[in-house]
Structure formats: structure tokens, C-alpha cells
Scaffold this motif. Structure first.
Motif, PDB file in Angstrom:
ATOM      1  N   ALA A   8       0.817  -1.220   0.000  1.00 42.64           N
ATOM      2  CA  ALA A   8       0.000   0.000   0.000  1.00 42.64           C
ATOM      3  C   ALA A   8       0.848   1.266   0.000  1.00 42.64           C
ATOM      4  O   ALA A   8       0.334   2.364  -0.268  1.00 42.64           O
ATOM      5  N   ARG A   9       2.126   1.130   0.283  1.00 43.41           N
ATOM      6  CA  ARG A   9       2.998   2.313   0.275  1.00 43.41           C
ATOM      7  C   ARG A   9       3.378   2.616  -1.178  1.00 43.41           C
ATOM      8  O   ARG A   9       4.284   2.018  -1.739  1.00 43.41           O
ATOM      9  N   LYS A  10       2.678   3.543  -1.772  1.00 45.42           N
ATOM     10  CA  LYS A  10       2.833   3.830  -3.199  1.00 45.42           C
ATOM     11  C   LYS A  10       3.276   5.257  -3.486  1.00 45.42           C
ATOM     12  O   LYS A  10       3.312   5.677  -4.645  1.00 45.42           O
ATOM     13  N   VAL A  11       3.617   6.027  -2.437  1.00 49.10           N
ATOM     14  CA  VAL A  11       3.967   7.432  -2.632  1.00 49.10           C
ATOM     15  C   VAL A  11       5.436   7.655  -2.278  1.00 49.10           C
ATOM     16  O   VAL A  11       5.902   7.201  -1.227  1.00 49.10           O
ATOM     17  N   LEU A  12       6.160   8.308  -3.166  1.00 48.59           N
ATOM     18  CA  LEU A  12       7.515   8.762  -2.863  1.00 48.59           C
ATOM     19  C   LEU A  12       7.510  10.283  -2.810  1.00 48.59           C
ATOM     20  O   LEU A  12       6.996  10.954  -3.720  1.00 48.59           O
ATOM     21  N   LEU A  13       8.046  10.830  -1.745  1.00 46.97           N
ATOM     22  CA  LEU A  13       8.107  12.277  -1.561  1.00 46.97           C
ATOM     23  C   LEU A  13       9.409  12.793  -2.183  1.00 46.97           C
ATOM     24  O   LEU A  13      10.491  12.258  -1.925  1.00 46.97           O
ATOM     25  N   VAL A  14       9.293  13.832  -3.007  1.00 53.30           N
ATOM     26  CA  VAL A  14      10.459  14.381  -3.700  1.00 53.30           C
ATOM     27  C   VAL A  14      10.500  15.893  -3.468  1.00 53.30           C
ATOM     28  O   VAL A  14       9.613  16.610  -3.941  1.00 53.30           O
ATOM     29  N   PRO A  15      11.487  16.400  -2.737  1.00 55.83           N
ATOM     30  CA  PRO A  15      11.576  17.847  -2.494  1.00 55.83           C
ATOM     31  C   PRO A  15      11.764  18.643  -3.779  1.00 55.83           C
ATOM     32  O   PRO A  15      12.260  18.121  -4.794  1.00 55.83           O
ATOM     33  N   GLU A  16      11.399  19.897  -3.740  1.00 54.01           N
ATOM     34  CA  GLU A  16      11.530  20.774  -4.899  1.00 54.01           C
ATOM     35  C   GLU A  16      12.979  20.915  -5.344  1.00 54.01           C
ATOM     36  O   GLU A  16      13.257  21.149  -6.518  1.00 54.01           O
ATOM     37  N   SER A  17      13.905  20.780  -4.405  1.00 51.45           N
ATOM     38  CA  SER A  17      15.324  21.001  -4.710  1.00 51.45           C
ATOM     39  C   SER A  17      16.025  19.744  -5.197  1.00 51.45           C
ATOM     40  O   SER A  17      17.250  19.722  -5.304  1.00 51.45           O
ATOM     41  N   ALA A  18      15.273  18.676  -5.477  1.00 49.32           N
ATOM     42  CA  ALA A  18      15.886  17.431  -5.938  1.00 49.32           C
ATOM     43  C   ALA A  18      16.217  17.514  -7.421  1.00 49.32           C
ATOM     44  O   ALA A  18      15.727  18.379  -8.144  1.00 49.32           O
TER      45      ALA A  18
END
Length: 542
Positions: free
Chosen positions: A204-214
Motif C-alpha cells: 500500500a505504500r505507493k507514494v515517494l516524496l520528492v523535495p523541490e530542490s531534488a
């Protein structure tokens, strides 16, 4: 492209109002005018003499035609259905013409051996010739990927030693050597995270968080691996907003993809706190290691709670990249992700090196997510990188990071009174300095400054990236440039910026001294002309 008339290759006489090169040929001393290869040679001729085709031999026999008179078997017999049926449209050139054409084109290229390459985010530094010599040694340069294991023990030892030092420098648990470049390494790490979550039953873990500065490839990699991507905002200081990140963590979050130092050229001081928060929420931390050059020998990512990180060997450890290759992106893993790392990998068993290519029950690679490549990796890159590491030593690698940061800050502080430096008040930068177009007069933009640098003899810096800075100009000098070189670049950079701020309209049409003037890059990107077509010739009037 070039000013070619219908009767020959030399430039035509310029019309009224057009600029003239001042010479009959269009050449300016050793700056040679070079037409397209199709404009030099004709598709109706060839630069090589071929014997006329011989009569085909009779089917089923090796009689007079094939034996007595020495005639060849028919093309149909030798080539099957691959015989060419129509013209291929290549220009016919003699060998001198072909060699001169490409040599003249090479003179119009900018290269790291000609001058400073200030491309931010790319780490284009001097490539030691020692590394090249080692990579060209017999046994490395001519190693075939299907060579039997017993016949390439030396190559395996190089890979094994390099793997050891990459793990040591990063403070991680293991490394996968096979990924071919940065984005390929990202995919490797993200697939390992997916495999680890699946093994725990947390699909169920389907979200990866990506910062704007990546880096821009991070969200693309996450999406390619089947994850949903959500942005995490940055603070005014250009770092990840820790509180916003913590607020978004939950049972659907697989982890975070973070670039550190980030794409604004800044170190993330909350990296350990970010890792702790993500781990507490059940996720994993992927770090984009493209900027490892700024911290190698100074910071071990494993100490910051990183679970996976790719290392661009072609950035940090020699062989500056460009033109799509060569590249190599080994991925280091934490102990938690090591069981899911890809195959194959080199393992030392006694005094013998073996290539582990299959999962074995009960071993540390039993849960591998599989292969990413047909073979093992980039041997030339491995040889160069190990040579670079061993020749620098621990103190030398530490100095690499220190000098790259020092050089970037020297440029930042030398330019901040002329160009807007959005994060200059946040403290020192890391390996690259970032500027914006804020403060340029109306009608002038980042692209004008970049094109003006071409006339000064420098390749432009990275422009319009990262997107979090409007009209960004990202400069990375690396550690290999001397103060004299930096002073010359800074002088040119300041001159162009001051001319733009002063409203010098000549900047709007730069470059003026390059082999080609300013092109419509938007049109070229959207509607590239990839196939040469003979120009339409007007019929003579009757």
C-alpha cells in the motif's frame, strides 16, 4: 546552417545589410568555415573505387565461374534478402575530405581540455591522464563481457576493490556495481525499496516524496518504478521544509528521494532528522549522490541514515561526462536494503573471485530483485575510478571536496554584487553557486548572459535549472581549476553581466564570434531537422 551557393561549397557574396566574414572562403585564419558533409560530397559519387559487379555464379555448382576464373558467388547467395535495392544517400568523399571534415568540426567543439566547464550539477572537471592510461591497459580495455571467470580475475579484483572503497567512503553496508549511470542508479535504489516493502507486505505504500530542490530525474524515476510522486516545498533558505515533510508522512508513503547537497548547491542540515522521521514512519530514504564530489572524504551518507544512494563515478571519480556517456552509477545500500540489491556482483571466495549471478537460498542475496543489465557494468569506468581513489588517498579525496566548495564560494562572493544570488545570505554554498535573472533590465534574460559568455571563450553555465530559481544560472567550477582560471572566468562573467545590466543591445544578439550565430533553440528542440534533403533548385528560365 551555412552560406552555400548552388555552384560550389564556398560562401556566396553577402547581400546588403548582411554581415561579411571578409574572406573569399568564409574562413577567418584558423577558424575554418565548414559546410554540411552533404554539401561537400555528392550522393551520386563515391570516394572509393569499386570493381564493377561480377556475374553471379550458377546455382548449386562450384564450376568454372567460381573455381577456374575466380569469380565470386552471387551477392544474392552471400547476402540473402539483405542486398541493397536502392541508393543509401550518403555523400561520396575521399579519405582526406572525410578526415578534414570531422577534424574541422572538432575544432568548433568546446572541451574540458580547452577551458573551464562551468556547468552546474554536472561536475565537469579535469580527467587525469593517469586514469586514461590505466583504463587502456591490455586486459581492461579489451576485456570481452563473455570472458570466462578464470581468465579475468584481475578485472574482478579491480571491481571488488572499488566496491570496497565506495562502501568505505559512504559508510554503507553494500554496493551494486552494475547500474550504468545516475538515473539508472536511481531506478536500482527505488526498485530495491519496492522489493523490501513487498517483502514486508506493505504494497500500500505507493507514494515517494520528492523535495523541490531534488534533481529532475528523481520524480521521473519514481514514476517509472510505479510510485506516485508528491512534492515537498523548500524553505526560503533553499532547504527541505522538515515540518512539511513530517506532516505528509503516513502509511501510504514508501519513502523520500532527496538530493544532498541539493540542486541549489546547498547542504541539507536536517538530513539526519529527515531520515529518522521517514524511518519512524516505516519508509526508506533514497539519496541522489550526483553531488557527492562536494562531500567525499568529509561526510559519510550512511551516518545520515541513508538507505540507498547512487554514485556517479563519471562525476566524482574521474571521466567527466558529456554527450550521453560514458557513465557509471553504482548504488550503495544500507543493511536494511542489502538483501534486495540487484545481481550480479563480484564476491571473493578464498583467493578466487566469482561473479554471483543467481539467487541462493539462505545467502544475503536471496531476495534480490533481479538483474538490471545483461552483464556487470562499465569496466573502463571502474578502472579509472579506482585509479583516481588510490592516487588521491584519503587526504586527497578530502581535499577534492574542500577545494570544490572553496572554488564555488569564491565565485559566489565575487559575483553577488553584480547578479542576484538568492541564497547567498543563507551562508556558504557547497560545490556550486546559483544566481538568478532578478535585477536584469526588461528585455534581457539569463540566455543573453549565457550567450555572451560564448563570445568570451567560455562554455555557458547551466541555465534555467533548478526550476525553484527564476532564470537560474548554476555554476560549478569543481576543484581542478586554478585561481588564475577562476579569476579570468569571473572577469568575463562580470563583464557580460554588467553589459546586460547596462542595456548593451549587442548582448541580445550574442554570440558574435562563434562559428554560428544565435539559433532558435526552441524551434530546434520542437521541430528538429534530422534528415538532410537536397535543396530545391530553381528551373532555368526559358
Amino acid at each position: 546552417m551555412s552560406n552555400i551557393n548552388q555552384s560550389g561549397w564556398r560562401p556566396t557574396t553577402p547581400q546588403a545589410g548582411e554581415a561579411s566574414d571578409g574572406t573569399f572562403t568564409g574562413n577567418r585564419a584558423l577558424m575554418l568555415e565548414e559546410p554540411l558533409i552533404f554539401e561537400i560530397g555528392s550522393t551520386e559519387t563515391t570516394g572509393v573505387d569499386f570493381d564493377p559487379p561480377r556475374a553471379p555464379a550458377k546455382a548449386g555448382g562450384q564450376g568454372e565461374s567460381a573455381r577456374g576464373s575466380g569469380l565470386l558467388l552471387s551477392q544474392e547467395h552471400r547476402l540473402g534478402n539483405l542486398t541493397r535495392e536502392k541508393k543509401i544517400g550518403l555523400p561520396g568523399l575521399s579519405e582526406p575530405e572525410a578526415v578534414r571534415h570531422y577534424t574541422r568540426l572538432s575544432r568548433q567543439n568546446y572541451a574540458i581540455d580547452l577551458g573551464l566547464f562551468p556547468l552546474g550539477s554536472c561536475t565537469m572537471k579535469h580527467n587525469p591522464r593517469l586514469n586514461e592510461r590505466m583504463a587502456r591497459l591490455p586486459g581492461f580495455a579489451d576485456l570481452h563481457p563473455l570472458t570466462p571467470v578464470d581468465a579475468c580475475q584481475g578485472a574482478f579484483e579491480v571491481i571488488h576493490q572499488l566496491a570496497h572503497w565506495l562502501v568505505t567512503l559512504t559508510g554503507m553496508h553494500s554496493v551494486a556495481m552494475s547500474p550504468k549511470a545516475g538515473a539508472h542508479g536511481e531506478l536500482c535504489g527505488v526498485l530495491a525499496i519496492r522489493a523490501a516493502l513487498d517483502a514486508k507486505g506493505e504494497q500500500a505504500r505507493k507514494v515517494l516524496l520528492v523535495p523541490e530542490s531534488a534533481h529532475g530525474t528523481n520524480p521521473a524515476t519514481a514514476a517509472f518504478a510505479g510510485f506516485s510522486v508528491e512534492d515537498i516545498p523548500a524553505t526560503e533558505a533553499g532547504r527541505v521544509n522538515l515540518e512539511a515533510l513530517k506532516a505528509r508522512l503516513g502509511p501510504d508513503v514508501a519513502g523520500v528521494m532527496i538530493t544532498n547537497p541539493n540542486t541549489c548547491g546547498l547542504f541539507e542540515p536536517d538530513m539526519k532528522a529527515i531520515s529518522d522521521a521517514v524511518h519512524a514512519a516505516g519508509g526508506f530514504v533514497y539519496c541522489d549522490g550526483a553531488n557527492f564530489n562536494a562531500i567525499v572524504g568529509r561526510v559519510r551518507p550512511g551516518d545520515l541514515g541513508i538507505d540507498a544512494m547512487h554514485i556517479n563515478l563519471h562525476k566524482t571519480f574521474s571521466t567527466p561526462h558529456g554527450g550521453g556517456g560514458p557513465g557509471s552509477g553504482p548504488v550503495v545500500f544500507s543493511e536494511a536494503l542489502t538483501p534486495y540489491a540487484p545481481l550480479p556482483f563480484v564476491e571473493k571466495q578464498g583467493d578466487h573471485f566469482v561473479l554471483v549471478e543467481e539467487e541462493t537460498a539462505g545467502e544475503h542475496h536471496a531476495s534480490s530483485f533481479g538483474r538490471m543489465v545483461a552483464f556487470h557494468g562499465q569496466m573502463g569506468m571502474f578502472t579509472r575510478a579506482l585509479t583516481y581513489i588510490l592516487s588521491h588517498g584519503a587526504d586527497g579525496l578530502r581535499q577534492v571536496a574542500e577545494d570544490s566548495v572553496l572554488n564555488a564560494n569564491y565565485i559566489l562572493r565575487s559575483m553577488e554584487d553584480v547578479l542576484d544570488a538568492p541564497f547567498a545570505k543563507s551562508g556558504p554554498c557547497m560545490h556550486e553557486a546559483i544566481f538568478s535573472d532578478k535585477g536584469l533590465p526588461e528585455g534581457f534574460s539569463t540566455i543573453d548572459v549565457a550567450k555572451g559568455l560564448i563570445d568570451e571563450g567560455f562554455h555557458p553555465m547551466t541555465v534555467y535549472f533548478p526550476l525553484v530559481v527564476h532564470g537560474a544560472m548554476l555554476v560549478e567550477p569543481t576543484e581542478t581549476e586554478s585561481k588564475a582560471t577562476l579569476d579570468q572566468f569571473i572577469g568575463a562573467f562580470r563583464s557580460v553581466a554588467e553589459r546586460a545590466k547596462g542595456g548593451d543591445l549587442a548582448i541580445k544578439t550574442a554570440p558574435h564570434f562563434a562559428p554560428r550565430r544565435r539559433l532558435d533553440e526552441t524551434l530546434a528542440a520542437r521541430k528538429p531537422v534530422l534528415v538532410y534533403k537536397e535543396p530545391q533548385r530553381a528551373e532555368a528560365a526559358e
